[in-house]
Design a protein around this motif. Structure first.
Motif, PDB file in Angstrom:
ATOM      1  N   LEU A   1       0.813  -1.222   0.000  1.00 41.60           N
ATOM      2  CA  LEU A   1       0.000   0.000   0.000  1.00 41.60           C
ATOM      3  C   LEU A   1       0.845   1.269   0.000  1.00 41.60           C
ATOM      4  O   LEU A   1       0.319   2.360  -0.194  1.00 41.60           O
TER       5      LEU A   1
ATOM      6  N   PHE B   1      -1.325   3.870   4.696  1.00 35.59           N
ATOM      7  CA  PHE B   1      -2.149   4.217   3.529  1.00 35.59           C
ATOM      8  C   PHE B   1      -3.453   4.789   4.059  1.00 35.59           C
ATOM      9  O   PHE B   1      -4.120   4.143   4.872  1.00 35.59           O
TER      10      PHE B   1
ATOM     11  N   THR C   1      -4.023   1.407   9.428  1.00 33.93           N
ATOM     12  CA  THR C   1      -3.051   0.390   9.873  1.00 33.93           C
ATOM     13  C   THR C   1      -1.646   0.982   9.809  1.00 33.93           C
ATOM     14  O   THR C   1      -1.308   1.647   8.823  1.00 33.93           O
TER      15      THR C   1
ATOM     16  N   LEU D   1      -4.925  -0.795  -4.301  1.00 34.90           N
ATOM     17  CA  LEU D   1      -5.684  -1.855  -3.617  1.00 34.90           C
ATOM     18  C   LEU D   1      -5.682  -3.156  -4.430  1.00 34.90           C
ATOM     19  O   LEU D   1      -5.744  -4.247  -3.859  1.00 34.90           O
TER      20      LEU D   1
ATOM     21  N   VAL E   1     -16.619  -5.926  -7.409  1.00 34.95           N
ATOM     22  CA  VAL E   1     -15.543  -5.786  -8.401  1.00 34.95           C
ATOM     23  C   VAL E   1     -15.590  -6.972  -9.383  1.00 34.95           C
ATOM     24  O   VAL E   1     -15.507  -6.793 -10.600  1.00 34.95           O
TER      25      VAL E   1
HETATM   26  N1  CAA Z   1      -7.620   0.387 -11.312  1.00 39.04           N
HETATM   27  C1  CAA Z   1      -7.643   1.525 -12.044  1.00 39.04           C
HETATM   28  N2  CAA Z   1      -8.767   2.282 -12.181  1.00 39.04           N
HETATM   29  C2  CAA Z   1      -9.880   1.875 -11.557  1.00 39.04           C
HETATM   30  C3  CAA Z   1      -9.917   0.705 -10.769  1.00 39.04           C
HETATM   31  C4  CAA Z   1      -8.727  -0.064 -10.674  1.00 39.04           C
HETATM   32  N3  CAA Z   1      -8.698  -1.188  -9.956  1.00 39.04           N
HETATM   33  N4  CAA Z   1     -11.166   0.548 -10.259  1.00 39.04           N
HETATM   34  C5  CAA Z   1     -11.888   1.584 -10.701  1.00 39.04           C
HETATM   35  N5  CAA Z   1     -11.116   2.369 -11.485  1.00 39.04           N
HETATM   36  C6  CAA Z   1     -11.520   3.582 -12.198  1.00 39.04           C
HETATM   37  C7  CAA Z   1     -12.674   3.275 -13.157  1.00 39.04           C
HETATM   38  O1  CAA Z   1     -12.180   2.829 -14.396  1.00 39.04           O
HETATM   39  C8  CAA Z   1     -13.354   4.601 -13.253  1.00 39.04           C
HETATM   40  O2  CAA Z   1     -12.598   5.446 -14.123  1.00 39.04           O
HETATM   41  P1  CAA Z   1     -13.307   6.450 -15.171  1.00 39.04           P
HETATM   42  O3  CAA Z   1     -14.131   7.395 -14.373  1.00 39.04           O
HETATM   43  O4  CAA Z   1     -12.152   7.090 -15.870  1.00 39.04           O
HETATM   44  O5  CAA Z   1     -14.142   5.586 -16.055  1.00 39.04           O
HETATM   45  C9  CAA Z   1     -13.179   5.192 -11.861  1.00 39.04           C
HETATM   46  O6  CAA Z   1     -12.066   4.514 -11.267  1.00 39.04           O
HETATM   47  C10 CAA Z   1     -14.404   5.004 -10.995  1.00 39.04           C
HETATM   48  O7  CAA Z   1     -14.711   3.628 -10.955  1.00 39.04           O
HETATM   49  P2  CAA Z   1     -16.096   3.089 -10.352  1.00 39.04           P
HETATM   50  O8  CAA Z   1     -17.228   3.822 -11.020  1.00 39.04           O
HETATM   51  O9  CAA Z   1     -16.069   1.606 -10.424  1.00 39.04           O
HETATM   52  O10 CAA Z   1     -15.977   3.624  -8.835  1.00 39.04           O
HETATM   53  P3  CAA Z   1     -16.995   3.492  -7.621  1.00 39.04           P
HETATM   54  O11 CAA Z   1     -17.089   4.795  -6.942  1.00 39.04           O
HETATM   55  O12 CAA Z   1     -18.242   2.809  -8.051  1.00 39.04           O
HETATM   56  O13 CAA Z   1     -16.177   2.546  -6.588  1.00 39.04           O
HETATM   57  C11 CAA Z   1     -15.419   0.481  -5.631  1.00 39.04           C
HETATM   58  C12 CAA Z   1     -15.691   1.327  -6.903  1.00 39.04           C
HETATM   59  C13 CAA Z   1     -14.818  -0.814  -6.171  1.00 39.04           C
HETATM   60  C14 CAA Z   1     -16.663   0.165  -4.839  1.00 39.04           C
HETATM   61  C15 CAA Z   1     -14.384   1.223  -4.750  1.00 39.04           C
HETATM   62  O14 CAA Z   1     -14.974   2.344  -4.132  1.00 39.04           O
HETATM   63  C16 CAA Z   1     -13.764   0.335  -3.693  1.00 39.04           C
HETATM   64  O15 CAA Z   1     -12.836  -0.430  -3.972  1.00 39.04           O
HETATM   65  N6  CAA Z   1     -14.224   0.453  -2.417  1.00 39.04           N
HETATM   66  C17 CAA Z   1     -13.613  -0.226  -1.314  1.00 39.04           C
HETATM   67  C18 CAA Z   1     -12.515   0.607  -0.740  1.00 39.04           C
HETATM   68  C19 CAA Z   1     -11.550  -0.174   0.071  1.00 39.04           C
HETATM   69  O16 CAA Z   1     -11.095  -1.247  -0.315  1.00 39.04           O
HETATM   70  N7  CAA Z   1     -11.176   0.373   1.214  1.00 39.04           N
HETATM   71  C20 CAA Z   1     -10.197  -0.230   2.047  1.00 39.04           C
HETATM   72  C21 CAA Z   1      -9.414   0.828   2.722  1.00 39.04           C
HETATM   73  S1  CAA Z   1      -7.695   0.548   2.752  1.00 39.04           S
HETATM   74  C22 CAA Z   1      -7.350  -0.438   4.060  1.00 39.04           C
HETATM   75  O17 CAA Z   1      -8.161  -1.167   4.551  1.00 39.04           O
HETATM   76  C23 CAA Z   1      -5.925  -0.340   4.430  1.00 39.04           C
HETATM   77  C24 CAA Z   1      -5.509  -0.807   5.744  1.00 39.04           C
HETATM   78  O18 CAA Z   1      -5.325  -0.045   6.649  1.00 39.04           O
HETATM   79  C25 CAA Z   1      -5.078  -2.231   5.867  1.00 39.04           C
END
Ligand code: CAA
Length: 381
Positions: free
Chosen positions: A93, A123, A158, A239, A372
């Motif tokens: 991260l 992160f 974290t 992620l 996803v």
């Molecule tokens: N790689 C590159 N680009 C990406 C992508 C990826 N994996 N996923 C989405 N995108 C891009 C899309 O192509 C889109 O681009 P355009 O606008 O140019 O077309 C843009 O991002 C928006 O995509 P979505 O419409 O799919 O976005 P969304 O708002 O619907 O959200 C989601 C998608 C998958 C739900 C996302 O919000 C998500 O992953 N949520 C979970 C967050 C998460 O994992 N949080 C954990 C916090 S970190 C943590 O836990 C750390 C720790 O301390 C251990």
């Protein structure tokens, strides 16, 4: 298709297994009981090159590939899941986005000490009201001359209590939605950055997390990571890598629970024979073995895809979803095999059970992984 490990990977597994067995496993229960951050183990992981596994040697990393990262994560997490996630956050991260999006100057200044393990990273994406809906960022970064001024709160960070460097997502242009999010590199010791008390958690208790508060924190524009407005993509692609690490952590937890349950089942006698010789128990062990192997194959496939440079969002989500559910199921059944002994802290399986739960939550809940995967599966229909 070749399922065997290279000589380099075999040597790495031997080295990390030895470290995990001799130095990590013997203190894992104590670390959990005392909620103690294992600073000495983090220092040892730095010496062994485990804090920047995929960072090139020119930047003080180990220059290994994502498969090596998965193998090392599984070994460390089998001994202690808390130590595993400390390592995972720093590698995937923090080092990963710096490697992918950082300028040469940023890599020199920020990545080198993180890869060497002289500094620890965190992160910062989640907020009190932006967890699964990661685009709903409220932390604001407002341009002021050559600087940005940051205000807001980050949650569940974290390594937050110990971190020297942070990768922060903040909203620079709220009217643009996810296209208004920018990633910043943060000096966690600078003015205007403060930390809340550490979270009191169910599991992975030796890995600490906390809230981070930004109060008029000034960041020079040369600490923008990637493009202004490109922060959501930095976060999502980061992620994609992080989820491989959590899948490997879950795999380690599952393996630890399985190994403990197998040993116990071969030792414990009921009705005149080892409980392993009762079909009810042997079938549980058989299912565990199959599911752990399947989780490992999914995780290694995601890592191999990353190594080849292909997009691996779906495969990372599949690995994390499956491995985390396997870890929870295996840990639960391990307690069942131990019976009453599984429910007390004298044996390790109650810790594995508590540690497993978070793998279904952080770096995207199981529901987000299914989203996803479903989006990918349905994208061309
Ligand atoms: N790689 C590159 N680009 C990406 C992508 C990826 N994996 N996923 C989405 N995108 C891009 C899309 O192509 C889109 O681009 P355009 O606008 O140019 O077309 C843009 O991002 C928006 O995509 P979505 O419409 O799919 O976005 P969304 O708002 O619907 O959200 C989601 C998608 C998958 C739900 C996302 O919000 C998500 O992953 N949520 C979970 C967050 C998460 O994992 N949080 C954990 C916090 S970190 C943590 O836990 C750390 C720790 O301390 C251990």
């Amino acid at each position: 298709m070749d399922f065997s490990l290279s000589d380099e990977h075999e040597a790495l597994v031997r080295m990390v297994h030895d470290f995990a067995t001799r130095e990590v496993k013997p203190i894992a229960a104590e670390l959990d009981r005392d909620h103690r951050f294992p600073a000495e183990l983090v220092a040892r992981m730095a010496e062994l090159g485990l804090m920047g596994i995929e960072v090139p040697p020119e930047l003080d990393g180990s220059g290994l590939d994502p498969v090596a990262y998965v193998l090392a994560m599984e070994e460390v997490s089998t001994a202690c899941a808390s130590t595993g996630v400390i390592m995972s956050v720093n590698n995937s991260l923090v080092c990963d986005p710096l490697m992918k999006f950082g300028t040469a100057e940023q890599k020199e200044r920020w990545l080198r000490p993180l890869a060497a393990g002289e500094k620890l990273g965190c992160f910062q994406l989640s907020e009190p009201n932006a967890g699964s809906d990661a685009a709903a960022q409220k932390t604001r970064a407002v341009r002021d001359g050559d600087d940005f001024v940051i205000n807001g709160v980050k949650n569940w960070i974290t390594n937050g209590p110990q971190a020297d460097t942070g990768i922060l997502m903040a909203m620079t242009e709220p009217e643009l939605g996810h296209k208004g999010i920018t990633a910043f590199i943060i000096d966690m010791h600078a003015e205007g950055v403060s930390r809340g008390p550490k979270d009191d958690k169910l599991g992975i208790r030796a890995s600490h997390s906390c809230q981070i508060f930004y109060t008029d924190h000034r960041v020079p524009a040369d600490q923008v990571l990637g493009e202004v407005g490109g922060g959501f993509k930095v976060a999502m692609s980061t992620l994609d890598c992080g989820r491989i690490g959590i899948a490997a952590q879950a795999l380690g937890i599952a393996r630890a629970a399985f190994e403990a349950a197998t040993e116990y089942a071969c030792d414990r006698q009921t009705f005149g024979k080892r409980i392993a010789d009762h079909q009810a128990i042997s079938f549980m062990l058989a299912d565990m073995a199959v599911e752990i192997d399947a989780a490992r194959l999914l995780t290694l496939r995601a890592a191999a895809l990353k190594a080849g440079g292909a997009r691996h969002s779906k495969e990372s989500a599949m690995a994390k979803l499956y491995a985390s559910e396997v870890a929870n199921k295996v840990a639960k059944n391990a307690i069942q095999i131990f019976g009453g002994n599984g429910y007390v802290t004298e044996y390790p399986v109650e810790r594995h059970f508590r540690d497993a739960k978070i793998t279904e939550i952080y770096e995207g809940t199981s529901e987000i992984q299914r989203l996803v995967i479903a989006n990918s599966v349905l994208s061309r229909r």
